[in-house]
Write a protein that holds these residues in place. Structure first.
Motif, PDB file in Angstrom:
ATOM      1  N   GLY A 106       7.508   0.272  -3.016  1.00 53.06           N
ATOM      2  CA  GLY A 106       6.484   1.107  -3.627  1.00 53.06           C
ATOM      3  C   GLY A 106       5.088   0.531  -3.529  1.00 53.06           C
ATOM      4  O   GLY A 106       4.162   1.021  -4.182  1.00 53.06           O
ATOM      5  N   GLU A 107       4.901  -0.496  -2.690  1.00 52.23           N
ATOM      6  CA  GLU A 107       3.590  -1.134  -2.529  1.00 52.23           C
ATOM      7  C   GLU A 107       2.923  -0.562  -1.280  1.00 52.23           C
ATOM      8  O   GLU A 107       2.780  -1.233  -0.256  1.00 52.23           O
ATOM      9  CB  GLU A 107       3.762  -2.643  -2.448  1.00 52.23           C
ATOM     10  CG  GLU A 107       4.411  -3.236  -3.699  1.00 52.23           C
ATOM     11  CD  GLU A 107       4.687  -4.727  -3.574  1.00 52.23           C
ATOM     12  OE1 GLU A 107       3.724  -5.498  -3.430  1.00 52.23           O
ATOM     13  OE2 GLU A 107       5.876  -5.114  -3.618  1.00 52.23           O
ATOM     14  N   ALA A 108       2.503   0.696  -1.392  1.00 57.85           N
ATOM     15  CA  ALA A 108       2.004   1.431  -0.229  1.00 57.85           C
ATOM     16  C   ALA A 108       0.733   0.820   0.347  1.00 57.85           C
ATOM     17  O   ALA A 108       0.561   0.786   1.570  1.00 57.85           O
ATOM     18  CB  ALA A 108       1.763   2.886  -0.614  1.00 57.85           C
ATOM     19  N   ASP A 109      -0.180   0.339  -0.506  1.00 59.89           N
ATOM     20  CA  ASP A 109      -1.435  -0.235  -0.002  1.00 59.89           C
ATOM     21  C   ASP A 109      -1.150  -1.429   0.903  1.00 59.89           C
ATOM     22  O   ASP A 109      -1.779  -1.592   1.953  1.00 59.89           O
ATOM     23  CB  ASP A 109      -2.318  -0.665  -1.176  1.00 59.89           C
ATOM     24  CG  ASP A 109      -2.862   0.522  -1.958  1.00 59.89           C
ATOM     25  OD1 ASP A 109      -2.802   1.641  -1.417  1.00 59.89           O
ATOM     26  OD2 ASP A 109      -3.346   0.325  -3.088  1.00 59.89           O
ATOM     27  N   LYS A 110      -0.200  -2.276   0.510  1.00 55.54           N
ATOM     28  CA  LYS A 110       0.144  -3.448   1.316  1.00 55.54           C
ATOM     29  C   LYS A 110       0.831  -3.017   2.614  1.00 55.54           C
ATOM     30  O   LYS A 110       0.633  -3.641   3.664  1.00 55.54           O
ATOM     31  CB  LYS A 110       1.044  -4.386   0.527  1.00 55.54           C
ATOM     32  CG  LYS A 110       0.346  -5.051  -0.662  1.00 55.54           C
ATOM     33  CD  LYS A 110       1.297  -5.977  -1.405  1.00 55.54           C
ATOM     34  CE  LYS A 110       0.604  -6.643  -2.593  1.00 55.54           C
ATOM     35  NZ  LYS A 110       1.520  -7.515  -3.350  1.00 55.54           N
ATOM     36  N   ALA A 111       1.638  -1.948   2.532  1.00 55.06           N
ATOM     37  CA  ALA A 111       2.318  -1.447   3.733  1.00 55.06           C
ATOM     38  C   ALA A 111       1.307  -0.964   4.762  1.00 55.06           C
ATOM     39  O   ALA A 111       1.383  -1.324   5.951  1.00 55.06           O
ATOM     40  CB  ALA A 111       3.274  -0.318   3.357  1.00 55.06           C
ATOM     41  N   ILE A 112       0.328  -0.174   4.321  1.00 60.10           N
ATOM     42  CA  ILE A 112      -0.696   0.350   5.223  1.00 60.10           C
ATOM     43  C   ILE A 112      -1.538  -0.794   5.780  1.00 60.10           C
ATOM     44  O   ILE A 112      -1.905  -0.806   6.962  1.00 60.10           O
ATOM     45  CB  ILE A 112      -1.591   1.373   4.501  1.00 60.10           C
ATOM     46  CG1 ILE A 112      -0.759   2.572   4.009  1.00 60.10           C
ATOM     47  CG2 ILE A 112      -2.713   1.840   5.414  1.00 60.10           C
ATOM     48  CD1 ILE A 112      -0.129   3.400   5.082  1.00 60.10           C
ATOM     49  N   ALA A 113      -1.851  -1.770   4.918  1.00 60.43           N
ATOM     50  CA  ALA A 113      -2.653  -2.922   5.366  1.00 60.43           C
ATOM     51  C   ALA A 113      -1.929  -3.706   6.453  1.00 60.43           C
ATOM     52  O   ALA A 113      -2.562  -4.181   7.409  1.00 60.43           O
ATOM     53  CB  ALA A 113      -2.974  -3.819   4.179  1.00 60.43           C
ATOM     54  N   MET A 114      -0.607  -3.861   6.322  1.00 58.75           N
ATOM     55  CA  MET A 114       0.170  -4.563   7.345  1.00 58.75           C
ATOM     56  C   MET A 114       0.045  -3.862   8.688  1.00 58.75           C
ATOM     57  O   MET A 114      -0.139  -4.508   9.727  1.00 58.75           O
ATOM     58  CB  MET A 114       1.640  -4.639   6.941  1.00 58.75           C
ATOM     59  CG  MET A 114       1.974  -5.640   5.853  1.00 58.75           C
ATOM     60  SD  MET A 114       1.679  -7.365   6.308  1.00 58.75           S
ATOM     61  CE  MET A 114       2.814  -7.579   7.679  1.00 58.75           C
ATOM     62  N   LEU A 115       0.125  -2.548   8.680  1.00 62.07           N
ATOM     63  CA  LEU A 115       0.046  -1.796   9.935  1.00 62.07           C
ATOM     64  C   LEU A 115      -1.346  -1.884  10.551  1.00 62.07           C
ATOM     65  O   LEU A 115      -1.500  -1.754  11.767  1.00 62.07           O
ATOM     66  CB  LEU A 115       0.424  -0.327   9.694  1.00 62.07           C
ATOM     67  CG  LEU A 115       1.871  -0.082   9.255  1.00 62.07           C
ATOM     68  CD1 LEU A 115       2.137   1.406   9.132  1.00 62.07           C
ATOM     69  CD2 LEU A 115       2.862  -0.700  10.222  1.00 62.07           C
TER      70      LEU A 115
END
Length: 295
Positions: A124-133
C-alpha cells in the motif's frame, strides 16, 4: 489505440506451444533411437553426440525466444524464488535492495527494481512504488523489449489502481509506439501488451472492451497453466496464489464497471481470501464487495 484480437493471441500461443512440444518430441525420438541402436549392437556414440549438440543449439534458440533477458540471471531467479514465500515483509525489500547492489546489467537491475516497486504496491506504499519506477532508464528498452513491456505493465497498473487515469493515459501514450512494435513478436510480449491495454481502455472510459481483453487473457493463461502442469509438477506458492487473487479482483472490478454485479460478486468473493495478506488489496476487495451488496 492499439487492439489485440483473439486470433492474434491464438497464433502466437500455438507457435510457442509448438516450440515447447518440439523439444520434448526431439528428446523422446533421440532416446528411442539410442535404445534401438544399442539393442541392435550399433555403435551409438556418434549419433548420441550429434543429437546432444543439436539439442543444445535448438534449446538455446527456443530459450532465447521464450525466456526474457534477465530471467536467466541467478540474482533474479534467487529473488523471485525468495518472493514466493515472503512478498510483503521488510525482509523481502531488504533482500531485493541487497541484490540490486550486486546487479551487473540493465535487465538484472530493472527486474529487481520492478520487484521492489510491486512489493511496495502490495504494502500500500504507492508513492514509493512510483518512485522506484522513476529510477528505470527507458533508453535501454529497445535492446530489452520484455523488460520495457514489464515496466509499462507495472506503471499503468499502479496508476490504474490509484484511479489516476490521466497518468495512465500519459504513460500509455509515452510507450505506445514501443508497445505496438513489441506486441506481435511472441506470446509473452503479446500477453503483457494485453495487460497494458486493459489499463488503457479502462482509463479511456471503455471498461467493456477492457473486460473483453481481461477475459481473453484469463482464458489463455488458464490454458497455458494447464498445459505446463501436464509437462511438469508445478507447485502453488503463496505468491502465485496472491497473484491469482489480483487477477480475480481486477476481473471483478471490470465486471462491476460494466454492470454485471453477479459476476463481480463471484469474482471478488474468490479474490478476497487470496489477497488477504495485503491490507491494501484486501481493502480494495472489501470495498468492492460492500458496493455490490449495497446496490
Amino acid at each position: 489505440m492499439l487492439d489485440i484480437t483473439r486470433e492474434q493471441l491464438e497464433k502466437l500461443y500455438n507457435k510457442q506451444q509448438f516450440m515447447i512440444k518440439a523439444i520434448v518430441v526431439y528428446c523422446c525420438v533421440t532416446l528411442v533411437l539410442y535404445v534401438v541402436m544399442r539393442i541392435a549392437h550399433i555403435y551409438a556414440l556418434p549419433v548420441l553426440l550429434i543429437s546432444f549438440i543439436l539439442l543444445i543449439i535448438i534449446t538455446a534458440a527456443v530459450r532465447k525466444k521464450l525466456i526474457p533477458a534477465g530471467h536467466t540471471s541467478e540474482l533474479v531467479k534467487e529473488a523471485y524464488s525468495s518472493l514466493q514465500y515472503d512478498y510483503y515483509s521488510d525482509g523481502a525489500l531488504n533482500m531485493l535492495f541487497t541484490k540490486l547492489g550486486r546487479a551487473q546489467n540493465f535487465p538484472e537491475k530493472t527486474y529487481l527494481t520492478l520487484f521492489a516497486a510491486e512489493i511496495y504496491m502490495i504494502r500500500g506504499e504507492a508513492d514509493k512504488a512510483i518512485a522506484m519506477l522513476g529510477n528505470v532508464d527507458r533508453s535501454e528498452f529497445v535492446k530489452y523489449p520484455t523488460v520495457g513491456m514489464s515496466f509499462y505493465d507495472d506503471i499503468l497498473s499502479m496508476y490504474c489502481q490509484l484511479g489516476d487515469y490521466d497518468s495512465v493515459m500519459r504513460a500509455y501514450r509515452d510507450g505506445e509506439p514501443f508497445i505496438r512494435e513489441c506486441a506481435d513478436r511472441n506470446y509473452v510480449l503479446c500477453n503483457t501488451a494485453i495487460e497494458i491495454l486493459i489499463r488503457a481502455y479502462t482509463a479511456s472510459g471503455d471498461p467493456h472492451h477492457a473486460l473483453e481483453l481481461r477475459l481473453m487473457k484469463n482464458d489463455f493463461q488458464n490454458r497455458f497453466k494447464k498445459s505446463t502442469s501436464q509437462m511438469a509438477n508445478q507447485t502453488t506458492t503463496p505468491f502465485k496464489q496472491f497473484l491469482d487473487g489480483i487477477v480475480f479482483l481486477d476481473t471483478a472490478e471490470l465486471y462491476y464497471m460494466c454492470g454485471d454485479k453477479e459476476s463481480a460478486a463471484r469474482a471478488v468473493d474468490t479474490a478476497g481470501p487470496l489477497v488477504a495478506k495485503s491490507p491494501y488489496y484486501l481493502d480494495r476487495a472489501n470495498r468492492l464487495s460492500a458496493a455490490i451488496r449495497g446496490e
